[in-house]
Scaffold this active site. Sequence first.
Site, PDB file in Angstrom:
ATOM      1  N   LYS A   1       2.262  -3.164   7.450  1.00 40.76           N
ATOM      2  CA  LYS A   1       2.554  -3.358   6.031  1.00 40.76           C
ATOM      3  C   LYS A   1       3.986  -2.934   5.703  1.00 40.76           C
ATOM      4  O   LYS A   1       4.643  -3.532   4.844  1.00 40.76           O
ATOM      5  CB  LYS A   1       1.557  -2.595   5.173  1.00 40.76           C
ATOM      6  CG  LYS A   1       0.159  -3.196   5.161  1.00 40.76           C
ATOM      7  CD  LYS A   1       0.122  -4.598   4.551  1.00 40.76           C
ATOM      8  CE  LYS A   1       0.337  -4.570   3.050  1.00 40.76           C
ATOM      9  NZ  LYS A   1       0.217  -5.958   2.464  1.00 40.76           N
TER      10      LYS A   1
ATOM     11  N   TYR B   1      -1.904  -0.301  11.061  1.00 41.59           N
ATOM     12  CA  TYR B   1      -2.042  -0.983   9.767  1.00 41.59           C
ATOM     13  C   TYR B   1      -0.835  -0.700   8.882  1.00 41.59           C
ATOM     14  O   TYR B   1      -0.166  -1.618   8.389  1.00 41.59           O
ATOM     15  CB  TYR B   1      -3.327  -0.559   9.064  1.00 41.59           C
ATOM     16  CG  TYR B   1      -3.303  -0.844   7.582  1.00 41.59           C
ATOM     17  CD1 TYR B   1      -3.134  -2.142   7.105  1.00 41.59           C
ATOM     18  CD2 TYR B   1      -3.414   0.186   6.649  1.00 41.59           C
ATOM     19  CE1 TYR B   1      -3.089  -2.412   5.742  1.00 41.59           C
ATOM     20  CE2 TYR B   1      -3.373  -0.071   5.285  1.00 41.59           C
ATOM     21  CZ  TYR B   1      -3.201  -1.372   4.839  1.00 41.59           C
ATOM     22  OH  TYR B   1      -3.141  -1.622   3.490  1.00 41.59           O
TER      23      TYR B   1
ATOM     24  N   THR C   1       0.822  -1.205   0.000  1.00 39.69           N
ATOM     25  CA  THR C   1       0.000   0.000   0.000  1.00 39.69           C
ATOM     26  C   THR C   1       0.858   1.258   0.000  1.00 39.69           C
ATOM     27  O   THR C   1       2.018   1.238   0.447  1.00 39.69           O
ATOM     28  CB  THR C   1      -0.910   0.005   1.247  1.00 39.69           C
ATOM     29  OG1 THR C   1      -1.575   1.268   1.355  1.00 39.69           O
ATOM     30  CG2 THR C   1      -0.093  -0.202   2.524  1.00 39.69           C
ATOM     31  N   ASP C   2       0.276   2.365  -0.444  1.00 42.33           N
ATOM     32  CA  ASP C   2       0.981   3.644  -0.376  1.00 42.33           C
ATOM     33  C   ASP C   2       1.027   4.186   1.048  1.00 42.33           C
ATOM     34  O   ASP C   2       1.801   5.107   1.351  1.00 42.33           O
ATOM     35  CB  ASP C   2       0.343   4.670  -1.309  1.00 42.33           C
ATOM     36  CG  ASP C   2      -1.132   4.940  -1.042  1.00 42.33           C
ATOM     37  OD1 ASP C   2      -1.706   4.344  -0.109  1.00 42.33           O
ATOM     38  OD2 ASP C   2      -1.732   5.756  -1.779  1.00 42.33           O
ATOM     39  N   GLU C   3       0.232   3.626   1.958  1.00 39.48           N
ATOM     40  CA  GLU C   3       0.177   4.150   3.319  1.00 39.48           C
ATOM     41  C   GLU C   3       1.478   3.954   4.088  1.00 39.48           C
ATOM     42  O   GLU C   3       1.712   4.614   5.106  1.00 39.48           O
ATOM     43  CB  GLU C   3      -1.001   3.542   4.079  1.00 39.48           C
ATOM     44  CG  GLU C   3      -2.349   3.922   3.484  1.00 39.48           C
ATOM     45  CD  GLU C   3      -3.516   3.558   4.375  1.00 39.48           C
ATOM     46  OE1 GLU C   3      -3.420   3.747   5.601  1.00 39.48           O
ATOM     47  OE2 GLU C   3      -4.531   3.078   3.839  1.00 39.48           O
TER      48      GLU C   3
END
Length: 350
Positions: A162, A158, A132-134
């Site tokens: 990741k 989260y 993810t970009d997060e």
Amino acid sequence: MILVTGGAGFIGANFVLDWLQGSDEAVLNVDKLTYAGNLGTLKSLRGDARHVFARADICDRAAMDTLLAEHKPRAILHFAAESHVDRSIHGPADFVQTNVVGTFTLLEAGRAYWSALSPSEKSAFRFLAVSTDEVFGSLGATDPQFSESTPYAPNSPYSASKAASDHLVRAYHHTYGLPTLTTNCSNNYGPYHFPEKLIPLVITRALAGEPLPVYGDGKNIRDWLYVGDHCSAIRRVLEKGVSGETYNIGGWNEKTNIDVVNTLCDLLDELEPKSSGSYRDQIEFVKDRPGHDQRYAIDARKLERELGWKPAETFETGLRKTVQWYLTHRSWWQDVASGAYRRLESLNNE
């Protein structure tokens, strides 16, 4: 055969359906069937010999070893993850277990399997991790978009889990030579999206006549990627990506949350008008969540430059397709809302 983890979830299931629509190569679909796993999404594949479903936990090393030895996949595509930020705030342990321990266990099983392959099979094998970009943190309004070299700065349990997963994948390539690929995508939307996420939540609550909650002032910005485009990008990375490399996948669609909600309301006003008033009347601003990142934006030029991929959908075309899908597949999301979809677990495993 390819092995897909999390293939009953939103992105994983879309990928499995997309893959089998365009290929005769079989898929071993491994999913634990947590709350986000929905076998109803895969009902069109029942009886299809190209789709082999195994209910298993990626944290179970013995199960992973057995599946790899039995089915001998040429690639592992790792979608399985806990992915809802709000849930990670209230219960981070599941995120560490699945996203960190699960990835580690799968890497260990994959490394042992890969090490025993013939030289030609070893060279062709890939472990593709979907991220993810997060993991990159939050951008200011004028900051440049996230690139593949942006330092990691996760802000939620989260995204931290990741980020740890991504670091493990990178380490297994550099330490052991495992041929890995990592993709970092922006916010996905489209068919079969679990209704706790923004776009399906707004659609389903609007149709139910319920308030449409928007965090804070609604000015948080996300880059939106249609899930079908994401699937095509992953196929391209698997086919042509360079071992050890990372590729950002974005839709080039930066939108504020309130703009997304207003656009959804306008589409519903057009496609499923209320007897009076607009769906916008149901919008309700609520207290912001802790640590809410202000802006995500993906620079996907490397993927276009090196592998020739770019999204086929604009935000307008993708969102219209999404709204129309939810209007014509009410039984799917109504089964999710009622919990009936959970009964499909035993239906597939009796």
